[in-house]
Design an enzyme around this catalytic site. Structure first.
Site, PDB file in Angstrom:
ATOM      1  N   ASP A  25       0.879  -1.167   0.000  1.00 38.61           N
ATOM      2  CA  ASP A  25       0.000   0.000   0.000  1.00 38.61           C
ATOM      3  C   ASP A  25       0.918   1.219   0.000  1.00 38.61           C
ATOM      4  OD1 ASP A  25      -1.681   2.099   0.542  1.00 38.61           O
ATOM      5  OD2 ASP A  25      -2.441   1.313   2.441  1.00 38.61           O
ATOM      6  N   LYS A  86       3.597  11.109  -3.536  1.00 36.48           N
ATOM      7  CA  LYS A  86       2.549  10.483  -4.344  1.00 36.48           C
ATOM      8  C   LYS A  86       1.666  11.524  -5.038  1.00 36.48           C
ATOM      9  CE  LYS A  86      -1.195   7.130  -3.701  1.00 36.48           C
ATOM     10  NZ  LYS A  86      -1.846   6.302  -2.663  1.00 36.48           N
ATOM     11  N   GLU A 184      -7.028   0.887  -4.930  1.00 35.61           N
ATOM     12  CA  GLU A 184      -7.102   0.788  -3.465  1.00 35.61           C
ATOM     13  C   GLU A 184      -8.463   0.291  -2.967  1.00 35.61           C
ATOM     14  OE1 GLU A 184      -5.812   4.685  -2.358  1.00 35.61           O
ATOM     15  OE2 GLU A 184      -3.744   4.277  -2.947  1.00 35.61           O
ATOM     16  N   ASP A 206     -13.095   5.693   2.608  1.00 34.20           N
ATOM     17  CA  ASP A 206     -11.684   5.741   3.021  1.00 34.20           C
ATOM     18  C   ASP A 206     -11.361   7.119   3.605  1.00 34.20           C
ATOM     19  OD1 ASP A 206      -8.942   5.845   3.239  1.00 34.20           O
ATOM     20  OD2 ASP A 206      -8.521   5.043   1.241  1.00 34.20           O
TER      21      ASP A 206
END
Lengths: 620, 107
Positions: A25, A86, A184, A206
């Site tokens: 992850d 990211k 994800e 999330d």
């Protein structure tokens, strides 16, 4: 002595060929690595027993630090310590500057491939991510006792081609094979085994430290389609902490600005109180300030009041995502909770109330994505019997190419399961044509101008032939990670040209939804436009073919009157094909056909005579 | 008793079996392969084969095929941790030599 794990029945490996694989992850703030051992998926820890690795890399004069040691330098040396790389992956400089105007870095490199100036030279976001990946891969190698067959890396569902490609590049740089990039939310659903059901709509909620994502997935025959995504890139658990801090500041009657030290103390206490209130009804907050001890009893009810506006904001995003997906809460079969902030009881309650069902929370929400990736990696590495189905993803938009008249020919339709390869044959439009331009497009609309251009390339060296005689095979391939490559080959000579599509900017999630919506609204008009273009192209082809024939054989085979009639019909067709009357163009093409029918017959006869000249009929 | 397990091993085997949620036990076996001739097999079991024998060791069904049994008599299964790596280890009195890595052996 090598240590052994329990394999599935009949799946034991021979010595030195253990199929070791891990799921990673690769998060904005934190990253984790997990693997399946003896059938049990679990996150892998470092030597100090920590499973979370902060996604932070610090470039120092003589060394590169990753994780907690880099985090310690983030405040002291922000220019050389790169956090949240990211967010920068696969983005242009202009894009970064517009989205994140306050980054402490000095950017260098070119517009499309920006890098950050550090004491170790220019470093690009791919390199930063690869440092994080290397650290996790190294940890996995030690924990599993050998080299990895490969890894599954998770990416946000809304990541476009460029961002996915950059993630893959980072893995290559880290020296590890990517078995698959996995969305994800899909990974979270896999962790709960939801892929074993046949179908259903799944919502993945999330809520991390700094970002909120909601994804609506549809499972259909073992394939997860992403119906819609939404969220807020600046809403998370940190905002909960800040809301508590603001409350404490006003209750303690402190005047801002406060010292960094006091702000820090307040933030720590707020975070501690938030966590404790997950399991108890009230908590005492103690702050030491100017030789005084300030105390306050913070109740769960007060906390809920403070964070309720933030939770409501996430629910509004859920409503929008459901609307975009075209489903209602009653269609949702399961709700999966991801991210540390979903431990807050109010969040669980509100999400449960909104979707009218108990959300899934039994797997640690910080680890659930890595666990799902590990399960998928185990299957891809070949540790499960073949009967266990492989999880598949789909293409979000159709892929195709431009044909004559500015039309789009779709080669791979939207929602095709990947990996996929499809080929179609095309031909030349003009006599003696030796090159062909291939224009690759993405979208649902019929006309080139309404779709997104992904790439262009030319196939050269086609042998000169009559129009329509060449066979050019164009192949579209989308690999398991959603990356497209296109190749074109002329079959008689084998000349080939190809391209890998790496667009410098991809589509934002909103763009995809917009493009899909437009294709529906414009469906009728688009088809009309397509039919018209097709007729116009056909008219131009007929005119050209007849003119070529007349030029070759007209003097020999046609009378002046016939020639005049044909030229007249061609002129008529050319004129009508400029209008937008499909039926009239069609009629004019038929007229030319009728008028030239006897001419065509005579040409055929004459060419047979030529071919047979000098031979007797018996020979044939 | 044909084979034994340490407490650490039986505890892990039980939890792995429970986590898997199906299966009737744990297979120990040997197969001919590897640099020193024989290698250990450690697998979950969903169904028994004709030549399988079932032993109950510390409340775990241990399944060994009759051919492997000859080479495994008296073996102890342990679960050990070496640095970050953890896993099962065979201590087999029948093994005369092991290859450098210990993954295969001869008798």
């Amino acid at each position: 002595m090598a240590l052994l794990q329990i394999a599935e029945p009949g799946q034991s490996t021979v010595p030195h060929q253990h199929r070791l694989a891990a799921g990673i992850d690769l998060g904005t703030t934190n990253s984790l690595v997990a693997s399946v051992q003896s059938g049990l998926p679990k996150t892998l820890t470092d030597a100090e027993g920590r499973d979370i690795l902060p996604s932070i890399v610090s470039y120092q004069q003589d060394k590169i630090l990753v994780g907690d040691s880099a985090k310690a330098l983030a405040i002291e040396d922000p220019q050389n310590t790169i956090v949240s790389a990211k967010r920068l992956l696969g983005r242009s400089l202009a894009d970064i500057k517009q989205k994140y105007p306050n980054l402490p870095y000095t950017f260098s490199g070119n517009e499309d491939h920006p890098s950050i100036a550090t004491v170790q030279g220019d470093i690009n976001p791919v390199q930063v991510s690869s440092e994080v990946l290397s650290t996790l891969v190294e940890r996995a190698k030690q924990a599993l006792g050998g080299d990895l067959e490969g890894v599954v890396i998770t990416v946000p569902a809304y990541f476009d081609d460029a961002q996915r490609q950059s993630t893959k590049d980072a893995a290559t740089l880290a020296g590890v094979k990517v078995l698959r990039l996995l969305n994800e939310p899909t990974a979270a659903a896999v962790a709960y085994g939801l892929d074993s059901a046949q179908e259903g709509v799944i919502a993945v909620y999330d809520l991390g430290g700094g970002t909120f994502d909601i994804s609506i997935l549809r499972l259909n025959k073992g394939v997860f389609e992403v119906l819609s995504t939404g969220g807020d890139s600046a809403l998370g658990g940190d905002d909960f902490d800040n809301a508590i801090v603001d409350y404490l500041v006003s209750e303690f009657e402190l005047q801002r600005p406060l010292s960094h030290q006091l702000e820090r103390q307040l933030l720590e206490q707020a975070c501690r109180a938030k966590e404790l209130l997950s399991s108890q009804d009230s908590v005492e907050v103690v702050i030491n300030h100017q030789q005084q001890t300030l105390t306050l009893e913070l109740s769960k009810a007060t906390l809920n009041e403070l964070i309720m506006p933030l939770v409501s904001k996430t629910l509004r995003a859920c409503r929008r995502a459901l609307k975009d997906a075209g489903v209602s809460t009653s269609d949702v079969h399961e709700v999966v909770m991801v991210g540390g902030s979903t431990r807050v009881p109010l969040v669980r309650e509100q999400v449960g109330d909104y979707f009218k069902r108990q959300p899934l929370t039994s797997i640690d929400p910080d680890k659930v994505v890595a666990i799902g990736a590990a399960i998928q990696a185990d299957v891809l590495a070949g540790n499960k019997p073949d009967s266990e189905m492989l999880l598949l993803d789909v293409t979000p938009l159709s892929l195709g190419l431009e044909t004559m008249g500015g039309l789009v020919e779709k080669i791979i339709p939207r929602n095709s399961t990947i990996p996929v390869a499809k080929a179609q044959e095309f031909t030349t439009f003009k006599d003696g044509q030796t090159a062909m331009a291939v224009h690759v497009l993405q979208g649902e609309r019929e006309l080139v101008e309404d779709c997104r251009s992904l790439a262009r390339f030319e196939l050269r060296g086609i042998p000169a032939m009559a129009a329509g005689a060449a066979h050019i095979r164009v192949t579209f391939k989308v690999d398991a990670d959603g990356l497209l490559s296109v190749s074109a080959m002329e079959k008689s000579t084998g000349v080939e040209a190809s391209i890998e599509v790496k667009p410098s900017f991809g589509l934002e999630e909103g763009d995809i939804i917009k493009m899909l919506k437009e294709s529906v609204t414009h469906a009728k008009g688009d088809i009309q436009a397509r039919m018209l273009k097709e007729q116009q192209v056909e008219a131009a082809r007929v005119v050209e073919a007849v003119q070529a024939a007349v030029q070759q054989d007209g003097n020999a085979l046609l009378t002046d009157d016939e020639l005049a009639a044909i030229e007249n019909a061609l002129a008529q067709l050319t004129k009508i094909s400029q209008t937008s009357d499909i039926a009239q163009i069609e009629q004019a093409i038929k007229d030319v056909d009728t008028i030239t029918a006897s001419f065509a017959e005579r040409r055929m006869d004459s060419s047979i005579k030529t071919a047979l000249a000098g031979h007797s009929v018996d020979e044939v | 008793m044909a084979v034994t397990m340490t407490a650490a091993a039986s505890e892990r085997v039980k939890s792995f079996l429970a986590n898997r949620g199906k299966g009737i036990g744990l297979r120990l076996g040997i197969k001919t392969t590897g640099c020193s001739g024989l290698a250990y097999v450690l697998e979950f079991v969903d169904e028994l084969n004709a030549d399988d024998e079932v032993f109950e060791v510390d409340d775990v069904n241990v399944i060994i095929d009759s051919k492997s049994l000859a080479y495994l008599q008296g073996t102890e299964l342990d679960f050990v941790k070496e640095g970050l790596n953890e896993g099962f280890q065979f201590t087999n009195p029948n093994a005369k030599g092991e290859c450098g890595c210990g993954e295969s052996f001869n008798v």
